[in-house]
Design an enzyme around this catalytic site. Structure first.
Site, PDB file in Angstrom:
ATOM      1  N   ASP A  18       0.011  39.115  49.186  1.00 29.29           N
ATOM      2  CA  ASP A  18      -0.593  38.478  50.358  1.00 29.29           C
ATOM      3  C   ASP A  18      -1.177  37.117  49.975  1.00 29.29           C
ATOM      4  OD1 ASP A  18      -2.226  38.270  52.908  1.00 29.29           O
ATOM      5  OD2 ASP A  18      -1.518  40.319  53.117  1.00 29.29           O
ATOM      6  N   HIS A  65      -6.920  36.981  54.827  1.00 32.97           N
ATOM      7  CA  HIS A  65      -5.944  37.982  55.259  1.00 32.97           C
ATOM      8  C   HIS A  65      -5.663  39.010  54.166  1.00 32.97           C
ATOM      9  CE1 HIS A  65      -1.820  39.435  56.304  1.00 32.97           C
ATOM     10  NE2 HIS A  65      -2.245  39.300  57.545  1.00 32.97           N
ATOM     11  N   SER A 110      -0.027  43.248  60.826  1.00 32.71           N
ATOM     12  CA  SER A 110      -0.576  43.100  59.476  1.00 32.71           C
ATOM     13  C   SER A 110      -1.643  44.136  59.193  1.00 32.71           C
ATOM     14  CB  SER A 110      -1.199  41.711  59.295  1.00 32.71           C
ATOM     15  OG  SER A 110      -0.267  40.766  58.866  1.00 32.71           O
TER      16      SER A 110
END
Length: 400
Positions: free
Chosen positions: A159, A191, A346
């Site tokens: 990520d 994220h 996600s």
């Protein structure tokens, strides 16, 4: 003379038939100009790949003297993942033509951009996903789970990086690698920390005792190249092998882009090496069949559900979706000892990865069998899941 012409024409035609294909993308906006992913045939060995790369390097060295070619890098990286071989590079048209004519090459594809699939909505709101996946019926926030909680399982978060010092990881997170040049060994986006904590956080996560490895493959804006994602996958497989963690590893890909066959093959081979791979369906409200990594084989693709057990409005759908999982308004850890709420597939994918890790720890299930077991355990609860899409909602088998 006529016979010579016929024979020569036949040979030329045969050469054209045998040439590798340059796969075309239906969407050109995310293509990286002059950058390619070259996939070798199954018969090509690791040594063969090394020899081929030397040949390509020589070709490029000859080409850089030509006008307009000096800014191309040539060969960049070779991939060796569980017996699958490929490489990336930027080449001029003549070098590309030679590569396509090489009988060791299976196909060539443009390198393309890929992006995260989470949207920040607000901070410090209560979470609901943990309670939902541990109960058949909706309406409770209590999280009930097996006490093994992913113990002995290694989670690879591929990520934007992970804030490994965040207290929600309880000292279980380590930095693995960073394949994005020009960026620091950190998570400046948030994220990566959010998705990793959703899967493994002590407070916000499902597999609360799993080991966590940060693998930075996206830049600080949440974008990246498939060539770098593939490089990260290769690193994860090699790292898991060194740690004797193959068969006891989970890898999460909360990203989405147009379908890239080379990337799909790399992901599938990482899974086949002995890693359970959870992936996001994408946030385009369309069929995920033409998306990567959603369309890769041997992965567990997650679509996003809401607190009302409905399809999240942005979530992709379709036959490649294996499960729905909580993905709207999910609270989790973010960098610098903070928390935040994000929405998207996600967030759904690490729910699947986290429950997969707990299942592997408690029932000693092989990674290749985890997704089928999750589907078997799941609750048929999602309303209006989309055309040709399962209504199965992730459940951890708590008995509640």
């Amino acid at each position: 003379m006529g016979l010579f012409t016929v024979v020569f024409t036949a040979i030329a035609a045969l050469s054209a038939v045998d040439a590798a294909e340059l796969l075309r993308s239906p969407n050109s906006k995310d293509i990286v100009p002059n950058s390619y992913l070259v996939v070798m045939k199954d018969s090509v060995s690791s040594a063969d790949l090394d020899s081929h790369v030397s040949w390509v390097t020589d070709l490029h060295s000859e080409s850089i003297t030509k006008p307009g070619v000096k800014n191309l890098d040539g060969f960049k990286h070779s991939y060796k993942i569980n017996g699958w071989h490929a490489y990336s590079g930027s080449f001029d048209s003549e070098t590309l033509a030679s590569i396509l004519d090489n009988d060791q090459v299976d196909f060539v594809e443009h390198d393309r951009y890929v992006y995260i699939d989470g949207l920040v909505t607000q901070k410090d709101a209560p979470s609901w996903g943990l309670g939902r996946v541990s109960h058949r019926m909706n309406g409770t926030r209590d999280y009930v789970y097996d006490e093994t909680a992913g113990s002995g399982i290694t989670f690879y978060g591929v990520d934007t990086g992970i804030d490994i010092r965040h207290p929600d990881f309880g000292g279980r997170a380590v930095w693995g690698t960073n394949v994005v040049s020009g960026t620091g060994d950190n998570d400046r986006h948030g994220h990566g920390t959010h998705t990793a904590a959703t899967a493994t956080g002590t407070k916000y996560g499902l597999a609360k005792k799993a080991n966590v490895v940060a693998v930075k493959a996206l830049n600080d804006h949440g974008a990246g190249l498939w060539s770098n994602i593939m490089k990260a996958l290769e690193w994860c497989v090699d790292d898991a092998r060194k740690k004797n963690a193959l068969g006891k590893a989970v890898l999460n890909l909360s990203i989405s882009g147009g379908k890239v066959v080379a990337a799909n093959q790399a992901i599938t081979n990482a899974a086949n090496a002995g890693i359970f791979v959870s992936v996001a369906a994408g946030n385009d409200n369309q069929d995920a069949t033409n998306k990567s990594p959603a369309s890769a084989e041997n992965v567990c693709c997650a679509a996003a559900s809401t607190i009302r057990d409905e399809k999240a409005s942005i979530s992709n759908y379709g036959s490649v979706v294996k499960l729905y999982a909580p993905g709207q308004g999910i609270t989790s850890a973010t960098p610098n000892n903070s928390t935040g709420v994000m929405t998207g597939t996600s967030m759904a994918a690490p729910h699947v990865g986290g429950v997969g890790a707990t299942l592997m720890a408690s029932k000693h299930i092989a990674p290749s069998a985890v997704c089928a077991e999750l589907i078997k355990m799941a609750t048929g609860a999602v309303r209006n899941p989309g055309a040709n899409t399962t209504n199965k909602l992730l459940y951890n088998g708590s008995g509640q």
